[in-house]
Design an enzyme around this catalytic site. Structure first.
Site, PDB file in Angstrom:
ATOM      1  N   ASP A 129     -16.730 -17.817 -25.852  1.00 16.69           N
ATOM      2  CA  ASP A 129     -15.535 -17.948 -25.010  1.00 16.69           C
ATOM      3  C   ASP A 129     -15.928 -17.991 -23.529  1.00 16.69           C
ATOM      4  OD1 ASP A 129     -12.765 -17.442 -24.009  1.00 16.69           O
ATOM      5  OD2 ASP A 129     -12.361 -17.079 -26.114  1.00 16.69           O
ATOM      6  N   SER A 132      -5.379 -19.642 -29.553  1.00 17.34           N
ATOM      7  CA  SER A 132      -6.505 -18.838 -29.053  1.00 17.34           C
ATOM      8  C   SER A 132      -6.318 -17.373 -29.355  1.00 17.34           C
ATOM      9  CB  SER A 132      -6.603 -18.953 -27.524  1.00 17.34           C
ATOM     10  OG  SER A 132      -7.331 -20.071 -27.146  1.00 17.34           O
ATOM     11  N   HIS A 191      -9.699 -15.353 -20.402  1.00 23.31           N
ATOM     12  CA  HIS A 191      -9.486 -15.747 -21.802  1.00 23.31           C
ATOM     13  C   HIS A 191     -10.431 -15.014 -22.750  1.00 23.31           C
ATOM     14  CE1 HIS A 191      -9.689 -18.622 -25.251  1.00 23.31           C
ATOM     15  NE2 HIS A 191      -8.454 -18.917 -24.935  1.00 23.31           N
TER      16      HIS A 191
END
Ligand SMILES: *[C@@H]1O[C@H](CO)[C@@H](O)[C@H](O)[C@H]1NC(C)=O
Ligand SMILES: *[C@@H]1O[C@H](CO)[C@@H](O)[C@H](O)[C@H]1NC(C)=O
Ligand SMILES: *[C@@H]1O[C@H](CO)[C@@H](O)[C@H](O)[C@H]1NC(C)=O
Length: 793
Positions: free
Chosen positions: A157, A567, A230
């Protein structure tokens, strides 16, 4: 490196020097990244390592290129020609080549595939191209025991913010002895930034920088540290510790915990300011598997290409062979069909649903009408009982208003000052529209979905009082503003009423609007997505360097943030997979996925078929696959559909891939002669069954599926089949009773599906679904049966 280009007679160097000069014309000088699959046993013994061989080969290839173009100015070759070498999930390297060099390389012995790099994007709805949605969160399947503490989840990620409480290592035992990973230091990240919770961290940027030039170190960290948020968010969803109290700007107060609070985490940073580059992603897969992870969680994706050209599919296959479970997000391209990504059958593809929590923020219009909306705005509220002037920033044309995107510098402060502004979604991010309105002096924003967004709503941490409304609500507000503007006296007015956090919302779960849908664009005979998990308005850890809206100007700092996207759904399944592996160390990745799929549910908390947020209608198997994950039931599924590498090779053979293409994916030599005899692509021992019939004027069509189930429940158990056939089909199961005498025993059965032709216009198709449930009175092992009828053009 001394033995590189001065040994022209080495076989490897030789084949590269035999480039036909015509293929290296200096016409296209532009270099792109290619990933090169090499037959490992083709390495000439003179080279001590594969790296030496690759470097030498590239030097030869590039110098031969340069000599044919001696008169043009060529930039000097970079210090290392290799971006990455791969040796665990894949054998080969990545490098920047011109298209003609790549083409030339393709035909050499020892080279199995030359794969062009794709740039992948994060699957959050923060990115403006994605649609918006709802909430969900299912924390703490198991009390925080030591359960799962030997398992390692790799999160590929944007990196991680290691100081978050979610990554605290209190009460955790020593790092599992099998761990071979590292805590790679870099900017603002020390080798001691890892602990017994975050046990490894690496970053991969060679592919990114080869395409974009050197990274700007004022906006991103050359280290595993997360400058986006994220990766910190997804990692804490998978395996964050219990943190209380947790909330974002006062919303969603409570305990935050990941699915597997005691599992260990390893962060592999591959996503940078302009995206996630395949060559780096593959390097992360390679490292993660070599480091000894058990689960890989990947919340990024791109366009669907054949598996042998797909670096994620290839990396995931190598991980699968090493016994590593790979879950990936389905993508946020919904609600349209054929939008699902990460569809390889050895990947668990996760779509997104809502949870029973939302954040209502209603719009009240001057005419008294109240319109539902959602928001995570946390600042001072609007004055109570006051209505503010409301404007639409689009201009009036012959057919009504043009759209009002609230792009940077598009608003006239004179027109906006002190008013509420209706903005349309698209182009810039949802939160940045609020920033534009605020800068122009607006008092608040109503953000309307476009027709493609439908009615699904995403809550954001706006920088001014703002709420999101559905497409039809947007139409209604526009109509109201227009009709008021026609009156001489009246002007449109409105306010926003923020209601905080609402719990026990019904119906839930609902399939999120943005969640990507089937059919599977690459292999319609494999139902994708596989399942859904919470992906709307998910509370999880957030780094210090970024405000909750993600806008650079947002100086607010929060320990947690609420995000939406597939996600966020993917790491729920990654964490669950770790728990399942802890409970059943002998289970393969396919067995884990089977347990999750056959115990998934398709009804909501009203007991009715889950709805689709985009339309309010019932959702289908193309939206949720096998259904919504049910953690407790997945622990004890009774039977599993297991798979071996050979099954996947047969699948690839039956997909009509060439042996060379198959070898780009699998590392073993493929022999398709047996597989072709064994049957068709739908015979892969998958927990769901899907058939696509081409009608060709036939009245009746039929097919059969062969499946094998493994008893993972009680030694002596008898399962009976119950079929709910899809409308217009008949389904028989032989035998319809399976008698197991021991645990681990495998039994086969055959499912025959007959379908009657339906009326369809050329080029169209119809979808029906039913199910097969094996039950022993204690377990229900459910497989969807999907029948697609297509009328050829
Ligand atoms: C790096 O980013 C900063 C902040 O956006 C900018 O001011 C600077 O010019 C950039 N530097 C380079 C070399 O692009
Ligand atoms: C919802 O279902 C109704 C009735 O079947 C149908 O007419 C309508 O087109 C559906 N809406 C969408 C957006 O699919
Ligand atoms: C593979 O080729 C065979 C023979 O041409 C054909 O019948 C079959 O449908 C093909 N399978 C796929 C998945 O394309």
């Amino acid at each position: 490196m001394a033995i590189s280009s001065n040994l022209p007679l080495l076989p490897a160097a030789l084949f590269l020097l035999l480039l036909p000069t015509s293929s290296v014309l200096a016409t296209e000088r532009e270099r792109k990244t290619f990933i090169v699959r090499v037959r490992p046993d083709a390495k000439p013994s003179i080279f001590p390592t594969h790296q030496h061989w690759y470097e030498s080969s590239l030097t030869s290839l590039l110098s031969s290129h340069d000599s044919t173009a001696a008169t043009t100015t060529t930039p000097p070759p970079p210090p290392s020609l290799l971006l990455h070498t791969y040796s665990t999930v894949f054998h080969g390297f990545s490098a920047q080549l011109t298209v003609s060099q790549a083409h030339a390389l393709h035909s050499f012995p020892g080279i199995l595939a030359v794969i062009p790099e794709q740039v992948r994007q994060l699957h959050t709805t923060r990115s403006p191209q994605f649609l918006g949605l709802k909430t969900s969160d299912s924390a703490g399947l198991l009390k925080e025991s030591d359960f799962g503490s030997d398992l390692v989840i790799a999160v590929i990620d944007t990196g991680i913010w290691p100081e978050r409480k979610s990554f605290d290592d209190r009460d955790l035992g020593p790092v599992p002895p099998k761990w071979k990973g590292a805590c790679v230091p870099g900017r603002d990240f020390l080798a001691t930034s890892c602990n017994r919770k975050l046990i490894g961290a690496r970053y991969f940027s060679n592919g990114y920088e080869a395409t974009n030039g050197k990274m700007n170190e004022t906006t991103e960290y050359r280290s595993p540290r997360d400058s986006d948020g994220h990766g910190t968010h997804t990692a804490s969803i998978a395996a964050g510790r219990y943190v209380f109290p947790a909330s974002t700007l006062g919303y969603a107060r409570g305990v935050a915990a990941g699915m597997a609070p005691k599992a260990r985490l390893a962060a592999y940073k591959v996503c940078w300011n302009s995206g996630c580059y395949d060559s780096d992603i593959l390097a992360a897969f390679d490292a993660a598997v070599a480091d000894g992870v058990d689960v890989i969680s990947l919340s990024v994706g791109g366009v669907v290409v054949p598996y042998y050209l797909d670096a994620i599919a290839i990396g995931a296959f190598g991980a699968w062979e090493a016994g590593v479970f790979v879950s990936a997000s389905a993508g946020n391209g919904g609600p349209g069909g054929l939008t699902v990504t990460n569809v390889a059958p050895w990947v668990t593809t996760v779509a997104a649903g809502t949870i029973d929590r939302d954040f209502p923020a209603e719009v009240k219009l001057g005419n008294g009408k109240v319109i539902p909306g959602t928001s995570l705005y946390g600042g001072p509220a609007l004055a109570p009982h006051k209505l503010y002037p409301l404007i639409y920033a689009g201009s009036e044309g012959s057919d009504g208003y043009s759209s009002s995107l609230c792009l940077e510098n598009s608003l006239d402060p004179k027109a906006v000052e002190g008013k509420l502004v209706l903005c349309d979604r698209g182009i810039n991010s949802r939160a940045s529209k609020g920033e534009v309105v605020k800068k122009a002096g607006g008092i608040g924003m109503i953000l309307a979905n476009g027709v493609f967004d439908g009615e699904g709503l995403v809550a954001d941490c706006h920088v001014l009082p703002a709420t999101a409304v559905g497409a039809s609500s947007g139409d209604e507000i526009r109509k109201y503003i227009l009709s008021e503007s026609k009156k001489s006296s009246a002007t449109a007015t409105a306010t926003i009423m923020f209601r905080g956090t609402r719990l026990n919302v019904s119906p839930a779960p609902v399939v999120a609007s943005f969640s990507a849908r089937g059919p599977n664009p690459e292999t319609p005979e494999i139902l994708k997505p596989d399942l859904i998990a919470p992906g709307l308005n998910i509370l999880a850890a957030w780094p210090d360097g970024v405000g909750p809206s993600g806008l650079p100007s947002d100086k607010r700092r929060t320990e947690f943030n609420i995000l939406s996207g597939t996600s966020m759904a993917c790491p729920h399944v990654s964490g669950l997979a770790a728990l399942l592996k802890a409970a059943h160390p002998e289970w393969s990745p396919a067995a884990i996925r089977s347990a999750l799929m056959t115990t998934a549910y398709t009804v909501d908390n009203r007991g009715e078929t889950m709805l689709d947020e985009s339309s309010g209608n019932s959702s289908t198997v193309m939206d949720y696959g096998a259904g919504h994950v049910h953690p407790q039931k997945a622990m004890d599924p009774g039977l599993v559909f297991d798979l071996t590498t050979y099954d996947y090779v047969d699948f690839l053979c039956n997909s009509n891939y060439t042996v060379k293409n198959i070898q780009a994916i699998t590392r073993k030599k493929a022999d398709c002669s047996g597989a072709k005899r064994a049957g068709h692509i739908g015979n892969l021992n998958y927990p769901s069954l899907s058939v696509v019939f081409q009608q060709y004027g036939r009245h009746k069509m039929s097919t059969h599926f062969i499946r094998t189930v493994t008893n993972v429940g009680d030694a002596n158990s008898v399962y009976k089949a119950a079929v709910t056939p899809a409308v217009g089909t008949s389904v028989t199961v032989q035998p319809d009773k399976l008698t197991f005498r021991r645990a681990g025993q495998k039994l086969n059965f055959l499912v025959r599906v007959e379908a009657e032709a339906v009326k369809l216009s050329p080029g169209s198709s119809s979808l029906k679904s039913g199910s097969l449930v094996w039950s022993d009175g204690k377990h229900s092992v459910r497989s969807p049966i999907v029948v697609t009828m297509q009328q050829p053009l």
